[in-house]
Design an enzyme around this catalytic site. Structure first.
Site, PDB file in Angstrom:
ATOM      1  N   GLU A  31       0.850  -1.190   0.000  1.00  0.00           N
ATOM      2  CA  GLU A  31       0.000   0.000   0.000  1.00  0.00           C
ATOM      3  C   GLU A  31       0.887   1.242   0.000  1.00  0.00           C
ATOM      4  OE1 GLU A  31      -3.101   0.251   2.948  1.00  0.00           O
ATOM      5  OE2 GLU A  31      -4.027  -1.617   2.267  1.00  0.00           O
TER       6      GLU A  31
ATOM      7  N   HIS B  87      -5.658   0.702  -1.526  1.00  0.00           N
ATOM      8  CA  HIS B  87      -6.106  -0.623  -1.083  1.00  0.00           C
ATOM      9  C   HIS B  87      -5.986  -1.563  -2.280  1.00  0.00           C
ATOM     10  CE1 HIS B  87      -8.956   0.167   2.615  1.00  0.00           C
ATOM     11  NE2 HIS B  87      -7.723   0.575   2.831  1.00  0.00           N
TER      12      HIS B  87
ATOM     13  N   HIS C 105      -4.597   6.938   0.659  1.00  0.00           N
ATOM     14  CA  HIS C 105      -3.818   5.703   0.622  1.00  0.00           C
ATOM     15  C   HIS C 105      -4.467   4.737  -0.358  1.00  0.00           C
ATOM     16  CE1 HIS C 105      -6.860   4.627   3.654  1.00  0.00           C
ATOM     17  NE2 HIS C 105      -6.590   3.358   3.397  1.00  0.00           N
TER      18      HIS C 105
ATOM     19  N   ASP D 122      -9.302   2.414   9.080  1.00  0.00           N
ATOM     20  CA  ASP D 122      -9.510   3.694   8.393  1.00  0.00           C
ATOM     21  C   ASP D 122     -10.568   4.516   9.127  1.00  0.00           C
ATOM     22  OD1 ASP D 122      -7.698   3.070   6.356  1.00  0.00           O
ATOM     23  OD2 ASP D 122      -9.270   2.207   5.077  1.00  0.00           O
TER      24      ASP D 122
END
Length: 158
Positions: free
Chosen positions: A39, A103, A101, A114
């Site tokens: 990630e 996934h 970010h 999150d």
């Protein structure tokens, strides 16, 4: 390069989020499209005006961030330095406006981690923030303000 992307605030207020095309391209350049990439993530920088958010730049993963296939922890102080430098060089008009970010999902959804982290931020900071998750073929954008967290959908996409 993609055109700018505009998202409508979900409360019907007419407020919006605008993301510059070069930022959109930068975020998607980190999408987890291969079988085992880690990630990635960073912060979003931009302007606020009358309840609107205009994202003009983003930081990417830095050397001291912790990255794994299913985890990204923003630990490098370079993100904070980038925010301070942008604030100073803009005369206080460019600020931290959110986080992003990736996934490893086609169309990403926020994890429980999150949600916990975003709620902490929205309670601690008085203004609205954008939280973006970049998937391999889709994206998920959330707005947070106070204890409230809402998904937003794109109005236009270049």
């Amino acid at each position: 390069m993609r055109n700018e992307i505009i998202f409508s605030w979900p409360d019907g207020s007419g407020r919006y989020v605008l993301i510059e095309g070069h930022v959109w391209d930068f975020l998607f350049s980190h999408a987890q499209t291969k079988s085992n990439p880690a990630e990635a993530g960073g912060i979003l920088l931009g302007h606020r005006a009358g309840g609107h958010i205009h994202v003009i730049s983003a930081t990417g993963p830095l050397p001291n961030d912790k990255r794994a296939r299913l985890r990204f922890d923003r630990l490098d102080t370079g993100h904070q330095k980038a925010a301070r430098d942008a604030w100073a060089s803009s005369g206080g008009t460019v600020d931290y406006v959110g986080d992003w970010h990736t996934h490893p999902q086609s169309v990403p959804t926020p994890s429980s981690k999150d949600h916990v982290e975003w709620k902490k931020l929205t309670k601690a900071l008085p203004s609205s923030h954008l939280f973006a998750i970049v998937g391999s073929s889709g994206n998920s954008f959330w707005l947070g303000c106070g204890a409230n967290l809402q998904e937003i959908l794109p109005l236009t996409r270049g």
